[in-house]
Scaffold this motif. Structure first.
Motif, PDB file in Angstrom:
ATOM      1  N   VAL A 178     -81.035 -56.037  27.753  1.00 42.28           N
ATOM      2  CA  VAL A 178     -81.424 -57.013  28.774  1.00 42.28           C
ATOM      3  C   VAL A 178     -80.917 -56.498  30.112  1.00 42.28           C
ATOM      4  O   VAL A 178     -79.708 -56.337  30.310  1.00 42.28           O
ATOM      5  CB  VAL A 178     -80.826 -58.404  28.498  1.00 42.28           C
ATOM      6  N   GLU A 179     -81.863 -56.156  30.971  1.00 42.87           N
ATOM      7  CA  GLU A 179     -81.529 -55.571  32.285  1.00 42.87           C
ATOM      8  C   GLU A 179     -80.590 -54.374  32.131  1.00 42.87           C
ATOM      9  O   GLU A 179     -79.620 -54.230  32.872  1.00 42.87           O
ATOM     10  CB  GLU A 179     -80.924 -56.626  33.208  1.00 42.87           C
ATOM     11  N   GLY A 180     -80.870 -53.570  31.117  1.00 35.22           N
ATOM     12  CA  GLY A 180     -80.096 -52.361  30.906  1.00 35.22           C
ATOM     13  C   GLY A 180     -78.835 -52.531  30.084  1.00 35.22           C
ATOM     14  O   GLY A 180     -78.195 -51.537  29.709  1.00 35.22           O
ATOM     15  N   GLN A 181     -78.476 -53.776  29.778  1.00 33.49           N
ATOM     16  CA  GLN A 181     -77.274 -54.032  28.975  1.00 33.49           C
ATOM     17  C   GLN A 181     -77.640 -54.080  27.503  1.00 33.49           C
ATOM     18  O   GLN A 181     -78.510 -54.846  27.093  1.00 33.49           O
ATOM     19  CB  GLN A 181     -76.624 -55.357  29.380  1.00 33.49           C
ATOM     20  N   ARG A 182     -76.976 -53.275  26.701  1.00 32.02           N
ATOM     21  CA  ARG A 182     -77.259 -53.244  25.270  1.00 32.02           C
ATOM     22  C   ARG A 182     -76.730 -54.515  24.606  1.00 32.02           C
ATOM     23  O   ARG A 182     -75.595 -54.930  24.831  1.00 32.02           O
ATOM     24  CB  ARG A 182     -76.621 -52.016  24.626  1.00 32.02           C
ATOM     25  N   ILE A 183     -77.577 -55.113  23.764  1.00 34.14           N
ATOM     26  CA  ILE A 183     -77.221 -56.344  23.059  1.00 34.14           C
ATOM     27  C   ILE A 183     -77.172 -56.049  21.571  1.00 34.14           C
ATOM     28  O   ILE A 183     -78.155 -55.584  20.992  1.00 34.14           O
ATOM     29  CB  ILE A 183     -78.251 -57.471  23.333  1.00 34.14           C
ATOM     30  N   GLU A 184     -76.032 -56.344  20.945  1.00 33.98           N
ATOM     31  CA  GLU A 184     -75.870 -56.067  19.525  1.00 33.98           C
ATOM     32  C   GLU A 184     -75.357 -57.297  18.803  1.00 33.98           C
ATOM     33  O   GLU A 184     -74.667 -58.136  19.388  1.00 33.98           O
ATOM     34  CB  GLU A 184     -74.891 -54.924  19.313  1.00 33.98           C
ATOM     35  N   LYS A 185     -75.684 -57.399  17.526  1.00 33.32           N
ATOM     36  CA  LYS A 185     -75.219 -58.538  16.744  1.00 33.32           C
ATOM     37  C   LYS A 185     -73.708 -58.563  16.616  1.00 33.32           C
ATOM     38  O   LYS A 185     -73.099 -59.614  16.433  1.00 33.32           O
ATOM     39  CB  LYS A 185     -75.865 -58.549  15.357  1.00 33.32           C
ATOM     40  N   SER A 186     -73.102 -57.390  16.755  1.00 29.75           N
ATOM     41  CA  SER A 186     -71.640 -57.335  16.690  1.00 29.75           C
ATOM     42  C   SER A 186     -70.993 -58.036  17.869  1.00 29.75           C
ATOM     43  O   SER A 186     -69.801 -58.310  17.881  1.00 29.75           O
ATOM     44  CB  SER A 186     -71.178 -55.877  16.642  1.00 29.75           C
ATOM     45  N   MET A 187     -71.817 -58.343  18.919  1.00 23.99           N
ATOM     46  CA  MET A 187     -71.306 -59.048  20.091  1.00 23.99           C
ATOM     47  C   MET A 187     -71.080 -60.522  19.804  1.00 23.99           C
ATOM     48  O   MET A 187     -70.425 -61.223  20.574  1.00 23.99           O
ATOM     49  CB  MET A 187     -72.294 -58.919  21.268  1.00 23.99           C
ATOM     50  N   LYS A 188     -71.654 -60.996  18.700  1.00 27.35           N
ATOM     51  CA  LYS A 188     -71.572 -62.425  18.400  1.00 27.35           C
ATOM     52  C   LYS A 188     -70.118 -62.881  18.311  1.00 27.35           C
ATOM     53  O   LYS A 188     -69.298 -62.290  17.614  1.00 27.35           O
ATOM     54  CB  LYS A 188     -72.298 -62.757  17.097  1.00 27.35           C
ATOM     55  N   GLN A 189     -69.812 -63.963  19.041  1.00 26.55           N
ATOM     56  CA  GLN A 189     -68.458 -64.478  19.098  1.00 26.55           C
ATOM     57  C   GLN A 189     -68.403 -65.859  18.456  1.00 26.55           C
ATOM     58  O   GLN A 189     -69.426 -66.444  18.091  1.00 26.55           O
ATOM     59  CB  GLN A 189     -67.993 -64.550  20.559  1.00 26.55           C
ATOM     60  N   LYS A 190     -67.200 -66.357  18.330  1.00 23.37           N
ATOM     61  CA  LYS A 190     -67.016 -67.701  17.810  1.00 23.37           C
ATOM     62  C   LYS A 190     -67.733 -68.695  18.715  1.00 23.37           C
ATOM     63  O   LYS A 190     -67.666 -68.600  19.939  1.00 23.37           O
ATOM     64  CB  LYS A 190     -65.526 -68.031  17.743  1.00 23.37           C
ATOM     65  N   ASN A 191     -68.422 -69.653  18.115  1.00 23.55           N
ATOM     66  CA  ASN A 191     -69.179 -70.620  18.898  1.00 23.55           C
ATOM     67  C   ASN A 191     -68.267 -71.493  19.749  1.00 23.55           C
ATOM     68  O   ASN A 191     -67.200 -71.925  19.318  1.00 23.55           O
ATOM     69  CB  ASN A 191     -70.034 -71.499  17.985  1.00 23.55           C
ATOM     70  N   ILE A 192     -68.723 -71.749  20.962  1.00 23.63           N
ATOM     71  CA  ILE A 192     -67.990 -72.559  21.937  1.00 23.63           C
ATOM     72  C   ILE A 192     -68.826 -73.794  22.245  1.00 23.63           C
ATOM     73  O   ILE A 192     -70.038 -73.690  22.496  1.00 23.63           O
ATOM     74  CB  ILE A 192     -67.749 -71.767  23.236  1.00 23.63           C
ATOM     75  N   TYR A 193     -68.193 -74.960  22.252  1.00 24.47           N
ATOM     76  CA  TYR A 193     -68.874 -76.210  22.588  1.00 24.47           C
ATOM     77  C   TYR A 193     -67.981 -76.996  23.546  1.00 24.47           C
ATOM     78  O   TYR A 193     -66.888 -77.427  23.172  1.00 24.47           O
ATOM     79  CB  TYR A 193     -69.145 -77.044  21.332  1.00 24.47           C
ATOM     80  N   LEU A 194     -68.457 -77.170  24.773  1.00 24.28           N
ATOM     81  CA  LEU A 194     -67.674 -77.844  25.800  1.00 24.28           C
ATOM     82  C   LEU A 194     -68.365 -79.109  26.285  1.00 24.28           C
ATOM     83  O   LEU A 194     -69.589 -79.140  26.442  1.00 24.28           O
ATOM     84  CB  LEU A 194     -67.450 -76.921  27.005  1.00 24.28           C
ATOM     85  N   ALA A 195     -67.566 -80.147  26.537  1.00 22.56           N
ATOM     86  CA  ALA A 195     -68.030 -81.366  27.201  1.00 22.56           C
ATOM     87  C   ALA A 195     -67.452 -81.329  28.611  1.00 22.56           C
ATOM     88  O   ALA A 195     -66.235 -81.381  28.790  1.00 22.56           O
ATOM     89  CB  ALA A 195     -67.545 -82.602  26.453  1.00 22.56           C
TER      90      ALA A 195
END
Length: 240
Positions: free
Chosen positions: A50-67
């Motif tokens: 995306v716009e030259g930035q490589r995206i990998e599934k290994s980038m997946k982080q712990k889900n964050i949910y904020l109010a």
């Protein structure tokens, strides 16, 4: 296993599926060096950028949910170039997150932020079934007729709004619970009846209540997230 490109980008926490589709339309996403069409599927072995930035599934982080309690003047966008008073720069959260839905610039109150593209998709798909509660003040006294008319539907944007719960809280103040999300809906409803909104605060989305000061946020509790997912499953079945 092949995955649609918008789902792939949401699963790794890069952006929501809707935002992914926009990026694809703008030609900012490539798969193996080529700009894909919306709906194109990718394999784990494919090179996604995306716009030259490589995206990998290994980038997946712990889900964050904020109010987050959005102050007046902050805009619910991740586009830092177009809008300097954007919600992401204001929060300065150390990890990539994005808002679910919107609150317009003059409004305040509860908005969710997350890195979980799947829950964004579920909430947006179920947008006409979940409750959102607001406290609103207007520029002149309201009466029983105003409450009844707001409750039973007002013509805006070429349609009649759905029936909703409205309760008077003071001479110029009322509570309203919506189950739909038309553009600037409450403001337009009030304008149709000859009133102008002075303050508008969202105090609840589904089972999550606003309980932090303006400009502050907190994480969902485990109980809140569990209940939210249960409500979303019910909404999606009704919506489908």
């Amino acid at each position: 296993m092949a995955t649609r490109i918008n789902k792939y980008l949401s699963e790794v926490g890069f952006c929501s599926r809707r935002r992914a589709d926009r990026l694809i339309e703008e030609g900012k996403v490539t798969i193996n060096g080529k700009v894909p069409e919306i709906g194109t599927k990718v394999e784990d072995s494919d090179l996604v950028e995306v716009e030259g930035q490589r995206i990998e599934k290994s980038m997946k982080q712990k889900n964050i949910y904020l109010a987050f309690n959005k102050p007046v003047g902050i805009v619910c966008t991740t586009n830092k170039v177009v809008e300097p008073n954007n919600i992401i720069d204001f929060i300065k959260y150390p990890k990539r997150i994005f808002p679910i839905g919107r609150l317009d610039k003059p409004s305040e109150g509860l908005i969710f932020l997350t890195n979980d593209g799947d829950i964004v998709n579920k909430i947006l798909r179920a947008r006409n079934n979940h409750e959102k509660e607001y406290i609103v003040s207007v520029n002149r006294p309201i009466n029983r007729k105003f409450i009844q008319t707001m409750s039973h539907g007002v013509e805006i944007l070429g349609t009649i709004t759905k029936n909703c719960f409205v309760e008077q809280l003071g001479p110029n103040k009322f509570k309203i619970i919506l189950t739909q999300g038309l553009n600037r809906q409450i403001r337009r409803m009030c304008e149709t009846l000859g009133y102008r909104v002075q303050t508008l605060k969202r105090v609840r989305i589904m089972n999550i209540k606003l309980d932090v000061p303006p400009g502050k946020y907190r994480k969902f509790t485990k109980e809140e997230l569990l209940e939210l997912n249960k409500l979303l499953e019910k909404s999606l079945k009704t919506f489908d």
